[in-house]
Design a protein around this motif. Structure first.
Motif, PDB file in Angstrom:
ATOM      1  N   ASN A 255       0.818  -1.215   0.000  1.00  0.00           N
ATOM      2  CA  ASN A 255       0.000   0.000   0.000  1.00  0.00           C
ATOM      3  C   ASN A 255       0.853   1.267   0.000  1.00  0.00           C
ATOM      4  O   ASN A 255       0.776   2.109   0.889  1.00  0.00           O
ATOM      5  N   SER A 256       1.705   1.368  -1.016  1.00  0.00           N
ATOM      6  CA  SER A 256       2.504   2.569  -1.242  1.00  0.00           C
ATOM      7  C   SER A 256       2.585   2.795  -2.744  1.00  0.00           C
ATOM      8  O   SER A 256       2.129   1.969  -3.534  1.00  0.00           O
ATOM      9  N   LYS A 257       3.192   3.907  -3.147  1.00  0.00           N
ATOM     10  CA  LYS A 257       3.209   4.237  -4.579  1.00  0.00           C
ATOM     11  C   LYS A 257       4.244   3.429  -5.352  1.00  0.00           C
ATOM     12  O   LYS A 257       4.218   3.405  -6.583  1.00  0.00           O
ATOM     13  N   THR A 258       5.161   2.778  -4.644  1.00  0.00           N
ATOM     14  CA  THR A 258       6.247   2.055  -5.298  1.00  0.00           C
ATOM     15  C   THR A 258       5.977   0.563  -5.324  1.00  0.00           C
ATOM     16  O   THR A 258       5.662  -0.030  -4.286  1.00  0.00           O
ATOM     17  N   ASP A 259       6.082  -0.050  -6.472  1.00  0.00           N
ATOM     18  CA  ASP A 259       5.906  -1.491  -6.606  1.00  0.00           C
ATOM     19  C   ASP A 259       6.960  -2.204  -5.761  1.00  0.00           C
ATOM     20  O   ASP A 259       8.140  -1.852  -5.799  1.00  0.00           O
ATOM     21  N   ARG A 260       6.534  -3.203  -5.007  1.00  0.00           N
ATOM     22  CA  ARG A 260       7.463  -3.903  -4.121  1.00  0.00           C
ATOM     23  C   ARG A 260       8.617  -4.546  -4.867  1.00  0.00           C
ATOM     24  O   ARG A 260       9.696  -4.743  -4.288  1.00  0.00           O
ATOM     25  N   ASP A 418      10.223  -9.680  -4.821  1.00  0.00           N
ATOM     26  CA  ASP A 418      10.200  -9.951  -6.254  1.00  0.00           C
ATOM     27  C   ASP A 418       9.197 -11.052  -6.602  1.00  0.00           C
ATOM     28  O   ASP A 418       8.633 -11.060  -7.698  1.00  0.00           O
ATOM     29  N   ASP A 419       8.968 -11.954  -5.658  1.00  0.00           N
ATOM     30  CA  ASP A 419       8.055 -13.085  -5.872  1.00  0.00           C
ATOM     31  C   ASP A 419       7.390 -13.419  -4.540  1.00  0.00           C
ATOM     32  O   ASP A 419       7.817 -14.334  -3.843  1.00  0.00           O
ATOM     33  N   PRO A 420       6.341 -12.657  -4.153  1.00  0.00           N
ATOM     34  CA  PRO A 420       5.764 -12.783  -2.809  1.00  0.00           C
ATOM     35  C   PRO A 420       4.912 -14.035  -2.606  1.00  0.00           C
ATOM     36  O   PRO A 420       3.700 -13.968  -2.414  1.00  0.00           O
ATOM     37  N   THR A 421       5.570 -15.168  -2.647  1.00  0.00           N
ATOM     38  CA  THR A 421       4.903 -16.462  -2.474  1.00  0.00           C
ATOM     39  C   THR A 421       5.236 -17.033  -1.097  1.00  0.00           C
ATOM     40  O   THR A 421       6.175 -16.596  -0.428  1.00  0.00           O
ATOM     41  N   ASP A 422       4.487 -18.052  -0.704  1.00  0.00           N
ATOM     42  CA  ASP A 422       4.772 -18.723   0.567  1.00  0.00           C
ATOM     43  C   ASP A 422       6.160 -19.355   0.549  1.00  0.00           C
ATOM     44  O   ASP A 422       6.848 -19.397   1.572  1.00  0.00           O
ATOM     45  N   GLU A 423       6.541 -19.844  -0.619  1.00  0.00           N
ATOM     46  CA  GLU A 423       7.862 -20.484  -0.737  1.00  0.00           C
ATOM     47  C   GLU A 423       8.978 -19.490  -0.467  1.00  0.00           C
ATOM     48  O   GLU A 423       9.936 -19.783   0.264  1.00  0.00           O
ATOM     49  N   LYS A 424       8.865 -18.297  -1.024  1.00  0.00           N
ATOM     50  CA  LYS A 424       9.885 -17.272  -0.798  1.00  0.00           C
ATOM     51  C   LYS A 424       9.827 -16.733   0.632  1.00  0.00           C
ATOM     52  O   LYS A 424      10.850 -16.368   1.210  1.00  0.00           O
ATOM     53  N   TRP A 425       8.615 -16.701   1.187  1.00  0.00           N
ATOM     54  CA  TRP A 425       8.518 -16.257   2.571  1.00  0.00           C
ATOM     55  C   TRP A 425       9.211 -17.233   3.512  1.00  0.00           C
ATOM     56  O   TRP A 425       9.811 -16.829   4.509  1.00  0.00           O
ATOM     57  N   ALA A 426       9.135 -18.501   3.185  1.00  0.00           N
ATOM     58  CA  ALA A 426       9.817 -19.505   4.004  1.00  0.00           C
ATOM     59  C   ALA A 426      11.311 -19.208   4.075  1.00  0.00           C
ATOM     60  O   ALA A 426      11.955 -19.457   5.107  1.00  0.00           O
ATOM     61  N   ASP A 427      11.868 -18.653   3.009  1.00  0.00           N
ATOM     62  CA  ASP A 427      13.291 -18.294   3.012  1.00  0.00           C
ATOM     63  C   ASP A 427      13.560 -17.101   3.933  1.00  0.00           C
ATOM     64  O   ASP A 427      14.630 -17.006   4.555  1.00  0.00           O
TER      65      ASP A 427
END
Length: 444
Positions: A255-260, A418-427
């Motif tokens: 929720n900001s103007k810049t893409d994550r 860059d890839d907000p998935t559960d797999e990347k969150w696990a990292d």
């Protein structure tokens, strides 16, 4: 105001004083140190290696004031954000040109730099303290460093914009209401003329807000669940509240103007976005007040709210309060330089004009004759405590092998953005949780 906040922080400092590692570590050398006798201040000079980049300009003005008044030269050198460790190590190798004043902010730093710390016991500057809660001693009882300020952080809110968006200034009470407001404002950003959060860059000048500050909610709530495990630096953490951390972090970067996806490159000026009223929420601390006031922002249009993250009972949360800012004097310096450093420090906390300028940038200084803080965010920390809300202590000061630990977390968080998935969150969880154990072992 200082007295109430100091009392609220006595228990907080139990955590800060027992930290495993912090930004003031370093490698040091095996050179033994002695406590040199105090010499003639008028024949010495001062070199303060400053830990707080946001205070650089103010400290240089203070240094000039002291030199103009006494004739004693004072140099202020400010380490880049996140680089104090390596800067201190390099500067301490410069012999007589090394810092005379440096920062030793927790017990790990005492272990590393204790031999280089002049014993401040019964010195003129130590006698000015109004509490003994901000003293770091080595295992032999030598007073290695003393606090020069304490602070609070959370989410700064432009309440004028909040009301413009249609919400009462006290509407946000928990994560559910914070989420409601942030998502609504972001959806209507074009219509309103401002977004919810400032751009949350993950470069070195900004990432500390998330790998050093925001992550405190995970550590703090773990320490509440098991206080005995956190009486000393834990060898490992559980990651119990990493989902709460994820929820709040996601809310900020979505929720900001810049893409994550673009946050990793950095280069964003979150402070400017907030000052220019391009965003309603700014993740930061009380030290930002001076800059916000200078930009024309008014205290009545600002507030600071806790890290609401969906934790049960968080309606009674307060702000994150503590310090990692402790003065040490280099015992390897000449007696005259040591005397000059002590004289400068005492003058700084007793001279009305100097202490007023210092308090304006630091927030609160725990000294009997220092100027009283007018910082509105510290006043709000008091108000939370007076209302019975719990203070979130700076448990983040426990982070082991801090620079490496945070760098690994930043890398994982960039991949997740860059890839907000559960797999990347696990990292990300691995970086914070397994990374804790790994870095703890690395410094044993």
């Amino acid at each position: 105001m200082k007295k109430l906040f100091a009392l609220a922080l006595v228990l907080v400092m139990v955590f800060s004083l027992a930290a495993c590692a912090g930004n003031q570590g370093g490698t040091g050398t095996d050179t033994p140190a002695t406590t040199a006798p105090v010499g003639d201040a008028s024949k010495g000079s001062v070199y303060w290696l400053n830990f707080k980049p946001e205070s650089d300009e103010a400290l240089k003005e203070i240094a000039k004031m002291f030199t103009d008044e006494t004739g004693i030269k004072v140099d202020i050198v400010t380490a880049a954000s996140g680089k104090y460790n390596e800067t201190l190590t390099a500067e301490m190798d410069k012999g007589e040109n090394a810092p005379t004043i440096f920062v030793v902010g927790n017990s790990a730093a005492v272990d590393t730099w204790g031999e280089y710390c002049y014993d401040l016991t019964d010195t003129d500057i130590a006698k000015e303290l109004n509490t003994d809660a901000y003293m770091l001693k080595d295992e032999n009882g030598k007073l290695c460093s003393i606090g020069y300020c304490y602070e609070c952080y959370g989410i700064i809110v432009n309440t004028a914009l909040l009301e413009k968006a249609g919400y009462a200034r006290d509407y946000i009470k928990n994560f559910a209401t914070l989420k409601e407001v942030a998502e609504d404002v972001h959806a209507r950003a074009a219509e309103l003329g401002f977004d919810a959060f400032t751009s949350n860059g993950m470069d070195g000048s900004s990432s500390w807000r998330f790998t050093g500050h925001l992550i405190n909610l995970e550590y703090y709530y773990e320490s509440v669940d098991d206080p005995a495990a956190w009486e000393t630096c834990p060898a490992e953490i559980k990651g119990t509240y990493m989902d709460n951390y994820r929820a709040l972090y996601d809310l900020m970067v979505v929720n900001s103007k810049t893409d994550r996806k673009d946050l990793a490159t950095g280069g964003f000026d979150a402070a400017a976005e907030f000052k220019n009223q391009e965003a309603m929420f700014y993740v930061n601390g009380n030290w930002e007040w001076a800059g916000l006031a200078e930009a024309g922002m008014k205290a009545e249009d600002l507030t600071m709210i806790p890290y609401y993250c969906g934790k049960d009972g968080e309606e009674k949360a307060g702000l994150n309060c503590g310090t990692e800012n402790y003065w040490a004097i280099n015992s390897q310096q000449s007696p005259d330089n040591i005397a000059a450093s002590i004289a400068f420090m005492k003058w700084l906390v007793t001279n009305p004009a100097a202490s007023e300028k210092a308090v304006a940038t630091f927030g609160v200084m725990p000294y009997k004759n220092a100027a009283t803080s007018t910082n509105p965010f510290l006043a709000q920390a008091n108000e939370y405590a007076a209302a019975g809300n719990y203070t979130m202590g700076w448990v983040t000061n426990f982070q082991p092998n801090v620079d490496t630990y945070r760098a690994t977390a930043v890398s994982a968080m960039n991949a997740y953005n860059d890839d907000p998935t559960d797999e990347k969150w696990a990292d990300v969880v691995t970086a914070f949780v397994a990374g804790w154990a790994t870095n703890y072992q690395a410094i044993q």
